[in-house]
Design an enzyme around this catalytic site. Structure first.
Site, short mmCIF file in Angstrom:
data_model
loop_
_atom_site.label_atom_id
_atom_site.label_comp_id
_atom_site.label_asym_id
_atom_site.label_seq_id
_atom_site.Cartn_x
_atom_site.Cartn_y
_atom_site.Cartn_z
N ASP A 358 2.16 -46.77 -10.06
CA ASP A 358 1.29 -47.75 -10.69
C ASP A 358 0.94 -47.35 -12.12
O ASP A 358 0.82 -48.20 -13.02
CB ASP A 358 -0.03 -47.89 -9.91
CG ASP A 358 0.16 -48.12 -8.43
OD1 ASP A 358 1.25 -47.88 -7.91
OD2 ASP A 358 -0.81 -48.54 -7.79
N GLU A 488 6.96 -53.88 0.19
CA GLU A 488 6.92 -52.96 1.33
C GLU A 488 6.91 -53.68 2.67
O GLU A 488 6.78 -53.03 3.71
CB GLU A 488 5.73 -52.02 1.19
CG GLU A 488 5.87 -51.07 0.01
CD GLU A 488 4.61 -50.31 -0.32
OE1 GLU A 488 4.70 -49.28 -1.00
OE2 GLU A 488 3.51 -50.78 0.07
N LYS A 601 5.41 -59.06 0.20
CA LYS A 601 4.10 -58.49 -0.09
C LYS A 601 3.75 -58.60 -1.58
O LYS A 601 2.62 -58.90 -1.94
CB LYS A 601 4.08 -57.02 0.33
CG LYS A 601 2.76 -56.30 0.09
CD LYS A 601 2.86 -54.84 0.49
CE LYS A 601 1.55 -54.10 0.24
NZ LYS A 601 1.66 -52.66 0.50
N GLN A 602 4.72 -58.31 -2.43
CA GLN A 602 4.45 -58.30 -3.86
C GLN A 602 5.73 -58.56 -4.64
O GLN A 602 6.83 -58.56 -4.08
CB GLN A 602 3.88 -56.95 -4.29
CG GLN A 602 4.87 -55.79 -4.23
CD GLN A 602 4.21 -54.46 -4.52
OE1 GLN A 602 3.64 -53.86 -3.61
NE2 GLN A 602 4.29 -54.00 -5.75
#
Length: 773
Positions: A358, A488, A601-602
């Site tokens: 991140d 994920e 998820k993203q």
């Protein structure tokens, strides 16, 4: 989603006490200063549901890994930032009744995080079981003017009674992490001292042997008159207290001041900790609470002058961006290159408080524009110093010849994540670190970083990618098997598009970077060649061959890049058809069901298109955006910001604003029902990116800034300050226009609305679509 936080431009406000929301509020109202911090726990006793949290940066414990089935290559521990001594503890007894909001009738309650001046204030009125009523106002902060100091002022007023008030002020070091794998406590007591300067408790972490001295001086005034406190160690380990009992009359006031410090052996020799703590406390007490608070307000004013974003016409959006900027500045200051940015900062234990990818993907862009250059440089140097550990991490998994695999989770460079699909498979993290080097140099122009630090890292990463792929006789291309991408909700997939794309770029960039260093400093280049034992001819040829012929899954019919092989074999259900009662999936569905679904998820493919946007035309971006966004549940905090930036590029104002608000208010409104675990600190940098890279359209191209802004229809205007190559630029954007002030003592070349302008020293230019005024 919860909406109990009141909208106000400079303050986060909670009015009314709901114990069911307390842990969420403890996260939201957290405070810190980059060196230490704490959740917004109550100062007085509280027997209700709470997550106690006090943290000291860089101090951790290697908690033994707990897994059901051990696999070769597993890390032996999970590094955790520790819950440290609680310095603000107060126990208040009115006659024999303890002041405890879970046992009282709370008739008024207000909690305010003042972001402009940097302090937390709480007030309440409560009625004890006996009918006695008290009013309390507390104010506390962690100083960013002096990051070794914290202070508290706690005022109690007896509203309708006269009674005996017993005050106990103490340091509680007998704490543990809620997420301890084996219910173990991680601290041992070293020493405790009490004298006229206060109480000083020194503890040492097990295994890692960090020592932290917590010092506190308590001052109590009754109607303005100082009271003497009796110091008592009590027959209790890891505890130091002081107490006093006084008779208070109706409407009388008791003021309690606590001055605190946490000093660690990371900064000072252990022999110096106590003496230094005494000196810090004495200096703080001499200044007094109000002077310290004035210094805090001035320091925060300077912070805001450098990095505020002003939104006119949308209070909710304004509050949210300031909250995100405030928390980022509380978490990391860049003063110490040994520190990094944990996903939860000083707000909770989840994720172990360690470093993830991140930082490179989301936080570095924020600090590049809002802090001195050395701050983002220190974040990169942090990874350079861990290069040997990254090589050792790769060796544990069977790689060799200097291949480097940076950890998914770390405190000291060693991998400490203990889920196989993350530890072994989520290897895209290597690419984010390489991209951060590129991004830093692109923004700052600091090519020297390559020869000093960057090239060695890029060589190690390139060697890893070369060894991680294999040749497919069937596809006649290089493939990468058994990986997990940013999404994920997919594990152990083949040919994740994002990972393969990133690997190919890393290999090409390593060759390019080597050429740059060789051309600029042949002597230093030779030093690096010898240090890394690089075989230029063979390795560069191998890297180029992989980069130019890696398999990237693509569906001709849909015209989209496929997240991985077989993605279209999944049942293609869209998020709009998913009942709201079944979300968030990670709290409602089994992991088996999640993995078999097509829900994302993203951002995964879209993350890659964000990084390398210049490689794709708008129509390609639009097809992929529409395809993947409709399948994305955004149950990662890192997802909405990327979607907001890309939607802005596509001129999709409605979705750009929707995703901005989601990322900006993710914690304030508890979108994912997990704010009680702590704030999503690293994704907060994505909120800033959503405005500056999204709505303002800021990019760096050929060494110059470029803007292609648009204004969300909910806003009247927005303005911000960025630092770029030593110049602080002030920018304001209205509908179809942008104003920029050039304070530099030289001409500023810039691109706005796809037109080039040269702005003279000290002048303000307003650019419109079509003309320059």
């Amino acid at each position: 989603m919860k909406s109990y936080i009141q909208a106000e431009e400079w303050n986060i406000i909670e009015e009314g006490f709901d114990p069911h929301l307390n842990k969420i509020s403890e996260s939201i109202f957290s405070i810190g200063n980059g060196r230490m911090g704490q959740r917004a726990n109550f100062e007085e006793s509280y027997s209700g549901e709470t997550l106690q949290g006090n943290y000291v940066a860089g101090v951790y414990y290697p908690d033994k890994t707990r897994v059901g089935w051990w696999k070769n290559g597993y890390p032996e521990y999970f590094a955790k930032v520790l819950n440290a001594a609680d310095w603000m503890c107060l126990e208040l007894k009115v006659d024999d009744e303890i002041v405890d909001l879970s046992l009282c009738k709370v008739t008024a309650f207000k909690r305010v995080l003042n972001m402009k001046a940097g302090y937390l204030e709480r007030s309440f009125t409560a009625e004890l079981a006996s009918g006695k009523q008290i009013k309390v106002i507390s104010k506390r902060f962690f100083s960013i003017a002096n990051d070794e100091v914290a202070a508290l002022h706690y005022q109690l007023v007896a509203l309708n009674f006269s009674a005996k008030l017993t005050i106990s002020s103490f340091i509680d070091g007998d704490v543990k992490n809620q997420d301890s794998n084996y219910d173990e406590k991680f601290w041992d007591e070293v020493s405790k001292t009490q004298n006229e300067s206060g109480s000083f408790l020194t503890m040492r972490t097990k295994k890692t042997a960090f020592e932290v001295t917590t010092g506190v001086k308590t001052v109590v005034l009754h109607n303005g008159t100082a009271l003497a406190l009796a110091q008592n160690e009590a027959n209790k380990e890891k505890y130091l207290g002081e107490s006093a009992s006084i008779a208070i009359a109706e409407n009388s006031t008791v003021d309690i001041y606590k001055y605190a410090t946490n000093l660690s052996s990371q900064i000072y020799d252990t022999a110096e900790l106590l003496t230094t703590a005494v000196n810090v406390i004495n200096a703080a007490v001499e200044k007094g609470f109000e002077v310290l608070l004035e210094e805090q307000a001035a320091a925060w004013a300077a912070k805001w002058e450098e990095g505020d974003i002003i939104i006119e016409g949308d209070v909710s959006a304004q509050q949210a961006i300031r909250f995100n900027i405030f928390q980022l500045n509380q978490t990391y200051t860049g003063k110490d290159a040994r520190l990094n940015i944990g996903p939860k900062g000083f707000t909770g234990e989840k994720y172990g408080g360690s470093t993830y990818w991140d930082t490179e993907a989301y936080c570095i862009p924020f600090y590049l524009s809002t802090a001195p250059q050395e701050v983002s440089r220190n974040l990169l140097i942090y990874r350079y110093k861990h290069l040997q550990k990254a090589i050792e991490n790769a060796e544990k998994l069977g790689f060799n010849k200097g291949a480097a695999l940076y950890p998914m989770v770390t405190m000291n460079g060693e991998e400490c994540h203990n889920e196989w699909e993350i530890t072994f498979e989520e290897i895209h993290r290597n690419g984010a670190i390489a991209f951060a080097i590129f991004n830093y140099i692109r923004y700052t122009g600091d090519q020297s970083y390559l020869k000093e630090f960057g090239l060695e890292v890029l060589i190690g990463i390139a060697r890893f990618w070369k060894q991680r792929v294999n040749w497919s006789a069937d596809k006649k291309q290089f493939v990468m098997l058994g990986v997990t991408g940013p999404n994920e909700y997919e594990n152990n997939v083949n040919n994740n598009w994002y990972t393969n794309t990133l690997a190919a770029w890393c290999l090409s960039y390593a060759v390019e970077a080597a050429g740059i260093v060789k051309a600029e400093d042949a002597v230093q280049y030779q030093v690096i060649i010898e240090k890394t034992a690089l075989d230029e001819l063979t390795e560069f040829a191998d890297w180029t061959a992989v980069a130019e012929n890696i398999y990237l899954p693509y569906d001709e019919e849909q015209g989209v890049f496929l997240q991985q092989d077989g993605f279209l074999d999944k049942e293609q259900i869209l998020v709009k058809d998913l009942p709201a009662t079944e979300r968030p999936l990670n709290q409602k569905w089994s992991w088996d069901r999640i993995l078999r679904s097509g829900f994302i998820k993203q951002a995964d493919v879209l993350q890659g298109m964000y990084f390398f946007e210049d490689n794709y035309d708008l129509e390609s971006l639009r097809r992929n955006f529409d395809f993947y966004e409709s399948r994305t549940v955004h149950e990662s905090s890192l997802s909405p910001c990327v979607h907001s930036i890309l939607a802005a590029k596509l001129n999709d104002g409605e979705r750009a604003y929707e995703f901005y608000l989601r990322t900006a208010r993710l914690d304030l409104d508890d979108y994912n029902n997990d704010t009680e675990d702590g704030l999503h600190i690293t994704s907060m940098a994505g909120t800033w990116m959503s405005i500056v890279e999204g709505f303002a359209g800021m990019r760096v191209r050929d060494g110059h800034l470029s803007f292609n802004p648009f204004l969300p229809e909910q806003w009247n205007s927005f303005s911000f300050i960025i630092g770029f190559r030593g110049v602080q630029l002030r920018i304001k954007i209205r509908k179809e226009e942008m104003a920029i002030i050039n304070p530099a003592k030289e001409l500023l070349d810039i691109n706005i609305f796809n037109k080039s302008y040269s702005i003279p020293e000290g002048e303000t230019v307003i650019a419109y679509k079509g003309l320059l005024v």
